[in-house]
Design an enzyme around this catalytic site. Sequence first.
Site, PDB file in Angstrom:
ATOM      1  N   GLN A 144     -30.334  -1.015  -0.651  1.00 28.38           N
ATOM      2  CA  GLN A 144     -29.347  -0.062  -0.637  1.00 28.38           C
ATOM      3  C   GLN A 144     -29.807   1.429   0.070  1.00 28.38           C
ATOM      4  O   GLN A 144     -29.018   2.155   0.694  1.00 28.38           O
ATOM      5  CB  GLN A 144     -28.902   0.163  -2.277  1.00 28.38           C
ATOM      6  CG  GLN A 144     -27.604   0.924  -2.137  1.00 28.38           C
ATOM      7  CD  GLN A 144     -26.294  -0.110  -2.033  1.00 28.38           C
ATOM      8  OE1 GLN A 144     -26.314  -1.106  -2.531  1.00 28.38           O
ATOM      9  NE2 GLN A 144     -25.317   0.416  -1.283  1.00 28.38           N
ATOM     10  N   LYS A 196     -29.426   0.899  -7.740  1.00 32.42           N
ATOM     11  CA  LYS A 196     -28.447  -0.330  -8.166  1.00 32.42           C
ATOM     12  C   LYS A 196     -28.819  -0.634  -9.887  1.00 32.42           C
ATOM     13  O   LYS A 196     -29.600  -0.037 -10.318  1.00 32.42           O
ATOM     14  CB  LYS A 196     -29.057  -1.609  -7.393  1.00 32.42           C
ATOM     15  CG  LYS A 196     -28.102  -2.836  -7.324  1.00 32.42           C
ATOM     16  CD  LYS A 196     -27.248  -2.491  -6.433  1.00 32.42           C
ATOM     17  CE  LYS A 196     -26.020  -3.634  -5.992  1.00 32.42           C
ATOM     18  NZ  LYS A 196     -25.431  -3.576  -5.118  1.00 32.42           N
ATOM     19  N   ASP A 205     -20.186  -4.321  -7.851  1.00 32.30           N
ATOM     20  CA  ASP A 205     -20.874  -5.580  -7.390  1.00 32.30           C
ATOM     21  C   ASP A 205     -20.312  -6.865  -8.016  1.00 32.30           C
ATOM     22  O   ASP A 205     -19.144  -6.828  -8.651  1.00 32.30           O
ATOM     23  CB  ASP A 205     -22.420  -5.230  -7.379  1.00 32.30           C
ATOM     24  CG  ASP A 205     -23.060  -6.085  -6.212  1.00 32.30           C
ATOM     25  OD1 ASP A 205     -23.197  -5.545  -4.969  1.00 32.30           O
ATOM     26  OD2 ASP A 205     -23.466  -7.217  -6.665  1.00 32.30           O
TER      27      ASP A 205
HETATM   28  P1  NDP Z   1     -17.426 -10.901  -6.696  1.00 32.29           P
HETATM   29  O1  NDP Z   1     -17.747 -10.965  -8.135  1.00 32.29           O
HETATM   30  O2  NDP Z   1     -16.105 -10.242  -6.306  1.00 32.29           O
HETATM   31  O3  NDP Z   1     -17.467 -12.442  -5.967  1.00 32.29           O
HETATM   32  C1  NDP Z   1     -18.739 -13.133  -5.992  1.00 32.29           C
HETATM   33  C2  NDP Z   1     -18.449 -14.613  -5.326  1.00 32.29           C
HETATM   34  O4  NDP Z   1     -19.579 -15.178  -5.112  1.00 32.29           O
HETATM   35  C3  NDP Z   1     -17.571 -15.251  -6.385  1.00 32.29           C
HETATM   36  O5  NDP Z   1     -16.728 -16.153  -5.375  1.00 32.29           O
HETATM   37  C4  NDP Z   1     -18.679 -16.125  -7.207  1.00 32.29           C
HETATM   38  O6  NDP Z   1     -18.186 -17.198  -7.630  1.00 32.29           O
HETATM   39  C5  NDP Z   1     -19.725 -16.267  -6.015  1.00 32.29           C
HETATM   40  N1  NDP Z   1     -20.966 -16.394  -6.385  1.00 32.29           N
HETATM   41  C6  NDP Z   1     -21.618 -15.180  -6.991  1.00 32.29           C
HETATM   42  N2  NDP Z   1     -23.115 -15.747  -7.467  1.00 32.29           N
HETATM   43  C7  NDP Z   1     -23.196 -16.983  -6.874  1.00 32.29           C
HETATM   44  C8  NDP Z   1     -24.020 -18.051  -7.214  1.00 32.29           C
HETATM   45  N3  NDP Z   1     -25.308 -17.642  -7.804  1.00 32.29           N
HETATM   46  N4  NDP Z   1     -23.859 -19.154  -6.561  1.00 32.29           N
HETATM   47  C9  NDP Z   1     -22.599 -19.365  -6.040  1.00 32.29           C
HETATM   48  N5  NDP Z   1     -21.663 -18.507  -5.828  1.00 32.29           N
HETATM   49  C10 NDP Z   1     -21.974 -17.312  -6.343  1.00 32.29           C
HETATM   50  O7  NDP Z   1     -18.255 -10.317  -6.097  1.00 32.29           O
HETATM   51  P2  NDP Z   1     -18.398  -9.410  -4.440  1.00 32.29           P
HETATM   52  O8  NDP Z   1     -17.565 -10.106  -3.669  1.00 32.29           O
HETATM   53  O9  NDP Z   1     -18.293  -7.880  -4.941  1.00 32.29           O
HETATM   54  O10 NDP Z   1     -20.152  -9.482  -4.140  1.00 32.29           O
HETATM   55  C11 NDP Z   1     -20.470 -10.722  -3.104  1.00 32.29           C
HETATM   56  C12 NDP Z   1     -21.601 -10.217  -2.448  1.00 32.29           C
HETATM   57  O11 NDP Z   1     -21.500  -8.963  -1.507  1.00 32.29           O
HETATM   58  C13 NDP Z   1     -23.010  -9.813  -3.085  1.00 32.29           C
HETATM   59  O12 NDP Z   1     -23.975 -10.220  -2.601  1.00 32.29           O
HETATM   60  C14 NDP Z   1     -22.758  -8.527  -3.340  1.00 32.29           C
HETATM   61  O13 NDP Z   1     -24.046  -7.607  -3.686  1.00 32.29           O
HETATM   62  C15 NDP Z   1     -22.244  -8.112  -1.969  1.00 32.29           C
HETATM   63  N6  NDP Z   1     -21.590  -6.783  -1.622  1.00 32.29           N
HETATM   64  C16 NDP Z   1     -20.521  -6.341  -2.362  1.00 32.29           C
HETATM   65  C17 NDP Z   1     -20.064  -5.033  -2.221  1.00 32.29           C
HETATM   66  C18 NDP Z   1     -18.886  -4.514  -2.791  1.00 32.29           C
HETATM   67  O14 NDP Z   1     -18.294  -3.570  -2.601  1.00 32.29           O
HETATM   68  N7  NDP Z   1     -18.283  -5.301  -4.077  1.00 32.29           N
HETATM   69  C19 NDP Z   1     -20.760  -4.298  -1.033  1.00 32.29           C
HETATM   70  C20 NDP Z   1     -21.680  -5.046  -0.292  1.00 32.29           C
HETATM   71  C21 NDP Z   1     -22.110  -6.296  -0.555  1.00 32.29           C
HETATM   72  P3  NDP Z   1     -17.456 -17.327  -9.164  1.00 32.29           P
HETATM   73  O15 NDP Z   1     -15.952 -16.898  -8.639  1.00 32.29           O
HETATM   74  O16 NDP Z   1     -17.508 -18.876  -9.347  1.00 32.29           O
HETATM   75  O17 NDP Z   1     -18.237 -16.548  -9.765  1.00 32.29           O
HETATM   76  O1  2IT Z   2     -24.052  -3.462  -2.316  1.00 34.75           O
HETATM   77  C1  2IT Z   2     -23.434  -2.714  -2.026  1.00 34.75           C
HETATM   78  O2  2IT Z   2     -23.414  -1.901  -1.108  1.00 34.75           O
HETATM   79  C2  2IT Z   2     -22.256  -2.397  -3.167  1.00 34.75           C
HETATM   80  N1  2IT Z   2     -22.165  -3.091  -3.998  1.00 34.75           N
HETATM   81  C3  2IT Z   2     -21.338  -1.225  -3.075  1.00 34.75           C
HETATM   82  C4  2IT Z   2     -22.153   0.104  -3.385  1.00 34.75           C
HETATM   83  C5  2IT Z   2     -21.239   1.471  -3.721  1.00 34.75           C
HETATM   84  O3  2IT Z   2     -21.830   2.247  -4.254  1.00 34.75           O
HETATM   85  O4  2IT Z   2     -19.976   1.274  -3.353  1.00 34.75           O
END
Ligand code: NDP
Ligand code: 2IT
Length: 443
Positions: free
Chosen positions: A103, A118, A158
């Site tokens: 990050q 984080k 996240d």
């Molecule tokens: P969510 O909780 O909204 O969704 C996560 C998704 O990934 C779900 O479909 C989940 O399945 C699946 N998942 C999570 N862990 C596992 C695992 N161990 N094995 C298989 N599937 C898995 O999270 P986000 O979409 O927010 O985050 C997804 C990724 O993006 C992460 O790496 C996060 O750090 C990154 N990220 C998020 C940001 C944000 O703004 N939210 C910004 C930048 C990066 P299920 O539905 O079954 O739980």
């Molecule tokens: O991994 C990421 O960049 C995030 N989960 C979003 C962080 C934030 O402060 O919006």
Amino acid sequence: MKFENSNCAEDSIFFQAMEEVIYSISPLLESDPKYKRYAILERLVVPDRVIKFQVTWLDDNNKIQVNTGYRVQFNNALGPYKGGLRFHPTVNEGVLKFLGFEQILKNSLTGLPIGGAKGGSDFNPKGKSDFEIMKFCSAFMTELHKYIGPRIDVPAGDIGVGSREIGYLFGEYKKITSSYDGVLTGKPYMFGGSLMRPEATGYGLVYFTQAMLEHEKKDPLTGKVCTVSGAGNVAIHTIEKLQEIGAIVVTCSDSEGMLYDSRGVDLKLIKEIKLERRGTLKEYLEVYKDVNYIPVADYPDGGHSVWTIPCYAAFPCATQNELTEVDAKNLIANGCVSVSEGANMPSTPKATELFLTNKICFAPAKAANAGGVAVSEFEMSQNASMQKWSFDMVDERLKETMTQICKRVALTAKDYGVEGNYVDGANIAGFKRVADAMITEGI
Ligand code: NDP
Ligand code: 2IT
């Protein structure tokens, strides 16, 4: 470098992230002695502080539950600590150190005034009632509120933390402090949340990919088959933007399995299943009986079925290390041209190496998924000035930010003799800005 206090098993994922950065920036460290003189690397890989606390809450059966909460405040040379909270049973200090370290560089790449952090908990939101989520969030904030503030540390969402959780966390913060601060981002709109924050990471990922493909003189995404993993916030909004620009998204996945719909996935149904019902993708089959659904148990050895599907562009959007060497080989063999990381570090080091040696257009997470945190900073700006930006204004600034990051990364790679290597470009450009700030502020 020595890490005497390290819990090696937990920290292995942190070391993975660190190793890649150290490798990328070595030409910079060799060419400019000031970074060694000021011991920047040694200082950058140790968090300013790790806050660890007990979270005790009552479940719906009035049984006491105990979890561990964390906030890793990694580096604030460029601005207040900034980064998401993850609620997932796999959360531990090592995972949060990896995410916090990434990050710092991601936030630096945005060019915005935000440091790196984080946090989260090993709490598992799956199967919990709304009231249980609320009680957990309140208990978590009872401790966390001591360490955060709009000019100190601004958490966001996240994995497992979306606007519902941020709403409860914000409510508890307000109750404890009587202060209506922009202390969290990704807030519901009525509490000062920014329009487009939910969409920002996914939309930004597509904007980055468009800029990268144009820069690398490849065909645009319109009309192309794309594969996406995950079915959460990032995956859903990546699919939404890809469909909007006329790409055909044929896959998505969750922790139980993946679905392949060669006609293009029905996003409305996926949103209903995953966002409204909080169900599993298997429920898609209740509407589309002929679709290919593969449970995790039937994935190829050491791989993920999503990456066996031929595509022009791939978007891993679930979690770390979800795209392995086996998967990279499959993608390359099937003619994939571009891989853009929506999740944080979804590709293993071996997969990344294969993409780079095979000249795949590879957009690393810290550059490609920076749209989420960029719009978080826009939310901080709006809160500080008591303004509300329109959807179009946020979208325009997001697009501009992602295009700028892409340009900066591509140019840095060229300057350091690794043209086309966006991994090295992102690591060098991200490191340089934060390192220069650390030198300027003194020790
Ligand atoms: P969510 O909780 O909204 O969704 C996560 C998704 O990934 C779900 O479909 C989940 O399945 C699946 N998942 C999570 N862990 C596992 C695992 N161990 N094995 C298989 N599937 C898995 O999270 P986000 O979409 O927010 O985050 C997804 C990724 O993006 C992460 O790496 C996060 O750090 C990154 N990220 C998020 C940001 C944000 O703004 N939210 C910004 C930048 C990066 P299920 O539905 O079954 O739980
Ligand atoms: O991994 C990421 O960049 C995030 N989960 C979003 C962080 C934030 O402060 O919006």
